[in-house]
Design a protein around this motif. Structure first.
Motif, PDB file in Angstrom:
ATOM      1  N   VAL A 116      19.342  39.515  -1.794  1.00 10.25           N
ATOM      2  CA  VAL A 116      18.561  40.732  -1.571  1.00 10.25           C
ATOM      3  C   VAL A 116      19.288  41.967  -2.107  1.00 10.25           C
ATOM      4  O   VAL A 116      18.780  42.670  -2.974  1.00 10.25           O
ATOM      5  N   ARG A 117      20.484  42.233  -1.572  1.00 10.54           N
ATOM      6  CA  ARG A 117      21.242  43.402  -2.037  1.00 10.54           C
ATOM      7  C   ARG A 117      21.521  43.299  -3.540  1.00 10.54           C
ATOM      8  O   ARG A 117      21.371  44.284  -4.283  1.00 10.54           O
ATOM      9  N   GLY A 118      21.917  42.127  -4.004  1.00 16.15           N
ATOM     10  CA  GLY A 118      22.217  41.955  -5.415  1.00 16.15           C
ATOM     11  C   GLY A 118      21.016  42.204  -6.303  1.00 16.15           C
ATOM     12  O   GLY A 118      21.104  42.892  -7.326  1.00 16.15           O
ATOM     13  N   THR A 119      19.867  41.653  -5.919  1.00 16.23           N
ATOM     14  CA  THR A 119      18.650  41.882  -6.696  1.00 16.23           C
ATOM     15  C   THR A 119      18.267  43.357  -6.687  1.00 16.23           C
ATOM     16  O   THR A 119      17.836  43.908  -7.712  1.00 16.23           O
ATOM     17  N   PHE A 120      18.431  44.008  -5.535  1.00 20.07           N
ATOM     18  CA  PHE A 120      18.143  45.437  -5.449  1.00 20.07           C
ATOM     19  C   PHE A 120      19.044  46.245  -6.376  1.00 20.07           C
ATOM     20  O   PHE A 120      18.570  47.089  -7.151  1.00 20.07           O
ATOM     21  N   LEU A 121      20.356  46.007  -6.313  1.00 21.13           N
ATOM     22  CA  LEU A 121      21.292  46.799  -7.109  1.00 21.13           C
ATOM     23  C   LEU A 121      21.056  46.609  -8.605  1.00 21.13           C
ATOM     24  O   LEU A 121      21.060  47.583  -9.378  1.00 21.13           O
ATOM     25  N   VAL A 122      20.860  45.365  -9.025  1.00 23.61           N
ATOM     26  CA  VAL A 122      20.646  45.096 -10.451  1.00 23.61           C
ATOM     27  C   VAL A 122      19.302  45.659 -10.908  1.00 23.61           C
ATOM     28  O   VAL A 122      19.201  46.265 -11.980  1.00 23.61           O
ATOM     29  N   SER A 123      18.264  45.491 -10.100  1.00 27.01           N
ATOM     30  CA  SER A 123      16.948  46.018 -10.464  1.00 27.01           C
ATOM     31  C   SER A 123      16.970  47.539 -10.526  1.00 27.01           C
ATOM     32  O   SER A 123      16.353  48.148 -11.416  1.00 27.01           O
ATOM     33  N   ARG A 124      17.669  48.164  -9.584  1.00 26.00           N
ATOM     34  CA  ARG A 124      17.759  49.625  -9.587  1.00 26.00           C
ATOM     35  C   ARG A 124      18.452  50.127 -10.843  1.00 26.00           C
ATOM     36  O   ARG A 124      17.980  51.071 -11.496  1.00 26.00           O
ATOM     37  N   GLU A 125      19.555  49.474 -11.207  1.00 23.65           N
ATOM     38  CA  GLU A 125      20.281  49.911 -12.404  1.00 23.65           C
ATOM     39  C   GLU A 125      19.458  49.656 -13.662  1.00 23.65           C
ATOM     40  O   GLU A 125      19.446  50.467 -14.595  1.00 23.65           O
ATOM     41  N   ALA A 126      18.745  48.529 -13.678  1.00 22.75           N
ATOM     42  CA  ALA A 126      17.871  48.236 -14.815  1.00 22.75           C
ATOM     43  C   ALA A 126      16.777  49.289 -14.939  1.00 22.75           C
ATOM     44  O   ALA A 126      16.469  49.763 -16.036  1.00 22.75           O
ATOM     45  N   ALA A 127      16.196  49.675 -13.812  1.00 22.90           N
ATOM     46  CA  ALA A 127      15.132  50.683 -13.829  1.00 22.90           C
ATOM     47  C   ALA A 127      15.646  52.022 -14.342  1.00 22.90           C
ATOM     48  O   ALA A 127      14.919  52.767 -14.996  1.00 22.90           O
ATOM     49  N   ARG A 128      16.898  52.325 -14.060  1.00 20.28           N
ATOM     50  CA  ARG A 128      17.479  53.593 -14.509  1.00 20.28           C
ATOM     51  C   ARG A 128      17.769  53.597 -16.007  1.00 20.28           C
ATOM     52  O   ARG A 128      17.700  54.639 -16.655  1.00 20.28           O
TER      53      ARG A 128
END
Length: 245
Positions: A116-128
């Motif tokens: 969960v946290r890992g998917t969130f962090l990677v997705s957030r950085e990808a979105a940025r």
């Protein structure tokens, strides 16, 4: 930085299993690939070597997806090597299976930190950072629909992944970036096979109309589709399980 003009993908957890299959397929499709791994450097090197031997381009990078600074470093490295990122595939994950009443808080927290946290962090950085025309592909599971005993906290973690994917797809309106999740059924990877005897594997396989479990390249095929031509599929979870449910 690479001088080859090609699209670029980050695949987390890609030293082995489904992540490796996804990375190899994307490289075959012509993308330069970052092979992210958490600890198995030898396996990551083998994946890079296999892609290179097949004519593709790949670089390894060690990063714990649950660590914010390391995720940022992963994207920094990708930009330095290849100039940017077009596709991000969140394959990093762990699976602990046991009845809810037997689950410890420590086991629950460890699994959710990565899934969960890992998917969130990677997705957030990808979105940025992701360029227009890009795709974020998160890995969910068909286990939540099958309601299999012992998969409760794991299915719970992947339900969170689906929720994030749906909302992020809408938040990226106007960016020309798709966000989807892929929900595999049982797949012949170390993640699924560990701790299961042959009888249990056969019993699970019998739930499928094909009477077998899936193979990593079959999941990678759908990831490839979402990463490339499937621009009108967005905010969806695609279940890839041979008709298991």
């Amino acid at each position: 930085m690479s001088t080859i003009n090609r699209r670029v993908a980050i695949v987390t957890g890609s030293s082995r299993g489904l992540g490796r299959a996804a990375a190899e397929r994307l490289a075959k499709d012509g993308l330069a690939v970052i092979i992210n791994y958490a600890g198995n450097e030898a396996a990551a090197k083998q994946t890079v070597d296999a892609i290179t031997a097949a004519g593709g381009e790949a670089r390894p990078f060690k990063a714990d997806v649950a660590d914010e600074a390391q995720v940022e470093a992963l994207f920094d490295f990708t930009a330095q090597e290849f100039g940017g990122v077009d596709v991000t595939v969140n394959c990093a994950g762990i699976m602990t299976t046991k009845p809810v009443i037997d689950f410890t808080v420590e086991e629950f927290d460890r699994m959710h930190a990565i899934n969960v946290r890992g998917t969130f962090l990677v997705s957030r950085e990808a979105a940025r950072r992701m360029r227009a025309g890009g795709a974020i592909i998160n890995i969910s599971t068909a286990a939540e629909r099958q309601a299999l005993p012992a998969y409760g906290p794991y299915a719970m973690s992947k339900g969170a992944v689906e929720g994030l994917s749906l909302v992020l797809a809408r938040e990226l309106k106007g960016r020309d970036i798709t966000v989807n999740a892929v929900g595999p059924g049982p797949v012949a990877t170390e993640l699924f096979l560990t701790g299961k005897d042959e009888a249990l594997i056969e019993r699970i396989a019998s739930l499928n109309p094909f009477n077998r479990i899936g193979q990593p390249p079959e999941i990678a095929e759908v990831i490839s589709f979402l990463a490339g031509p499937a621009r009108w599929i967005n905010g969806q979870t695609i279940f890839v399980n041979g008709g298991m449910n």
